[in-house]
Design an enzyme around this catalytic site. Structure first.
Site, PDB file in Angstrom:
ATOM      1  N   GLN A   1     -75.071  73.220 -44.409  1.00 60.18           N
ATOM      2  CA  GLN A   1     -76.449  73.867 -43.868  1.00 60.18           C
ATOM      3  C   GLN A   1     -76.418  75.103 -44.591  1.00 60.18           C
ATOM      4  OE1 GLN A   1     -75.145  74.204 -39.685  1.00 60.18           O
ATOM      5  NE2 GLN A   1     -73.058  75.435 -40.308  1.00 60.18           N
TER       6      GLN A   1
ATOM      7  N   ASP B   1     -65.820  72.102 -35.326  1.00 65.65           N
ATOM      8  CA  ASP B   1     -66.992  72.428 -36.014  1.00 65.65           C
ATOM      9  C   ASP B   1     -66.853  71.732 -37.204  1.00 65.65           C
ATOM     10  OD1 ASP B   1     -69.399  74.692 -35.489  1.00 65.65           O
ATOM     11  OD2 ASP B   1     -69.193  74.018 -37.644  1.00 65.65           O
TER      12      ASP B   1
ATOM     13  N   ALA C   1     -68.072  66.071 -34.886  1.00 63.92           N
ATOM     14  CA  ALA C   1     -68.003  65.937 -33.234  1.00 63.92           C
ATOM     15  C   ALA C   1     -67.644  64.475 -32.917  1.00 63.92           C
ATOM     16  CB  ALA C   1     -68.908  66.711 -32.451  1.00 63.92           C
TER      17      ALA C   1
ATOM     18  N   ASP D   1     -71.670  72.449 -27.488  1.00 67.12           N
ATOM     19  CA  ASP D   1     -72.459  73.553 -27.953  1.00 67.12           C
ATOM     20  C   ASP D   1     -73.073  73.244 -29.218  1.00 67.12           C
ATOM     21  OD1 ASP D   1     -74.002  76.052 -27.870  1.00 67.12           O
ATOM     22  OD2 ASP D   1     -72.363  77.299 -28.463  1.00 67.12           O
TER      23      ASP D   1
END
Length: 508
Positions: free
Chosen positions: A242, A316, A351, A368
């Protein structure tokens, strides 16, 4: 075939390999930039690939009208591809800032580059066939190198070019490669080129432009980002997964991932206190906590307020994001160095894969994750994913799921609610007003019934307390939908992605 011709033949095969790799890189680069700027990666990749292939077909068709001076034409095509491809990322970003119809510019860029790329292989094939007089060998060899070059380009872009260099440097570098190919042809086959002097000057000038673009691409990116973001950009980083940007204005620190805001220091506590303290106080005990996402460490900060917590596992995908949040002084100050706490175990994994393979049972699970704005994130909002999460949740435990906005994306919000509910859980929707985001929603998920009146928040907070908890579970009429009209979200039918993108198009 004499030695000179053998050398020339091999040189042309090398150019085939290079231009094929460059071609596929332009294709995925334009798709990636468009996905970053306007979202909906499936749409951007599909349109880019389809239009690019059609434009290549047009270029191949037009090549039949080129009957002489093949080397001159090939050099001109490579120069054209190099300059258009080299500035492709810059053009797209500037179009997004200054032109309302971004898509039109993107389509024009794809058509021009694709058409020129479509001219390359037919011209090379005719050049080689004229020298070897063996069409069968020429076609088999040139297409072999073409496909190998495409493979190299498709692997190099996600694994090396994009994470290491970013959008601008990658475009300039690949553009320089096309110009270098033109220079190879100019100096290797000068006896066949009619306009040799003009091409030498043009190729050298454009190569210098591409090199300068590569050298100063960070400055260009900083200037562009300064226009994309309201506040001063203090950090910009492209990771393997990202694009991360951090901005700062006075005391307001903001984190953006792929252009989407993740938090503002001015009000992030409203989001994170609501996300964390509701499930932490709905669970019978909270000794083992799992956080899926949350690489900024802000949810961890809130969980560490509970002395009974013995272990926090944070999962993460992006190790660079977590390391940035752990070491950057601005973010580390905001999360109170939570990611360096001895109670925290950091796991760098997808995840879905983690929850699929884990054997642990957790008292509290905090989901989250970023909004479901592409197909890879959508799978983390499916019935299968929630089923897997439930298998790792203690019978008396509680889970909170970040669920987008019940006002701006109400169909998406209630799709998440219904998807979890149909897996047999007790699901209680709740939400909070976060000035930066607007009305933002969550789901409280348990296996055993929970009375929200029993949820008390006694730890130190800025916003949430026991007296205001019940307000989070109240919804106004304009935030509600008829859930019978909403479909659940599955791996094979990504309904949530459809709902979410529809909302984005309305509010963009």
């Amino acid at each position: 075939m004499n030695e000179v011709k053998k050398f020339n033949y091999k040189l042309l095969m090398l150019t085939t390999l290079i231009i094929s790799g460059c071609s596929i890189i332009y294709e995925v680069l334009i798709s990636s930039v468009s996905s970053f700027l306007v979202g909906d990666s499936i749409k951007q990749f599909s349109i880019t690939i389809g239009l690019y292939m059609s434009a290549m077909g047009l270029g191949s068709y037009l090549s039949k009208h080129i009957k002489k001076n093949l080397f001159d034409w090939f050099v001109a095509v490579e120069i054209g591809v190099g300059i258009l491809g080299g500035i492709s990322s810059l053009v797209l970003f500037l179009s997004n800032i200054y032109i309302e119809s971004y898509e039109l510019i993107m389509y024009i860029e794809i058509i021009f580059i694709g058409t020129l790329v479509g001219l390359e292989i037919p011209l090379l094939t005719r050049i080689i066939e004229d020298n070897t007089k063996n069409l069968r060998v020429t076609l088999s060899t040139i297409f072999s190198f073409d496909y190998i070059g495409g493979l190299i380009g498709s692997i190099a872009f996600p694994l090396l070019l994009l994470p290491k260099f970013g959008y601008f440097t990658t475009a300039f570098l690949v553009g320089a490669l096309n110009i270098i190919v033109s220079a190879i042809i100019i100096y290797g086959y000068k006896e066949y080129i009619k306009n040799i002097r003009s091409f030498k000057v043009i190729s050298m000038v454009l190569l210098m432009i591409m090199i300068c673009g590569t050298i100063f691409s960070d400055n260009i990116a900083s200037s562009i980002e300064g226009k994309l973001y309201r506040d001063k950009v203090i950090l910009s980083k492209q990771t393997k997964y990202q694009n991360i940007v951090v901005t700062k204005h006075k005391d307001d620190l903001r984190l953006f991932i792929n252009g989407n805001i993740q938090f503002s220091a001015s009000d992030e506590y409203r989001y994170h206190e609501t996300l964390v303290h509701i499930p932490m106080n709905a669970a019978k005990k909270a000794e083992k906590v799992l956080i899926l996402g949350g690489g900024d460490g802000l949810a961890v900060r809130e969980i560490l307020k509970y002395p009974q917590v013995k272990k926090i596992t944070l999962v993460d995908l992006d190790e660079e994001m977590v390391n940035l949040s752990r070491t950057n002084p601005h973010i580390a100050k905001l999360n109170e160095n939570s990611l360096s706490n001895s109670k925290v175990e950091l796991v760098y994994n997808d995840a879905f894969k983690f929850i699929e393979n884990s054997k642990e049972i957790y008292d509290v699970i905090i989901v989250d994750l970023p909004d479901p704005n592409d197909e890879s994130l959508n799978k983390l909002y499916t019935n299968v994913f929630y089923r897997l999460c439930g298998s790792h949740l203690a019978p008396s435990g509680a889970m909170a799921v970040q669920s987008t906005s019940p006002y701006y994306a109400k169909n998406a919000y209630w799709c998440i609610n219904k998807t979890i509910e149909e897996e047999g859980f007790n699901v209680i929707p709740y939400h909070v007003e976060v000035p930066t985001f607007g009305d933002w929603g969550f789901q409280l998920v348990t296996k055993a019934p929970v009375d929200i009146k029993d949820i008390k928040v006694d730890v130190n907070t800025k916003f949430l307390n026991s007296e205001t908890v019940d307000r989070l579970f109240m919804f106004s009429k304009d935030e509600m939908v008829n859930k019978d009209s909403i479909n659940t979200n599955t791996l094979v039918k990504p309904q949530l992605l459809k709902y979410y993108l529809e909302a984005v198009n309305v509010w963009r």
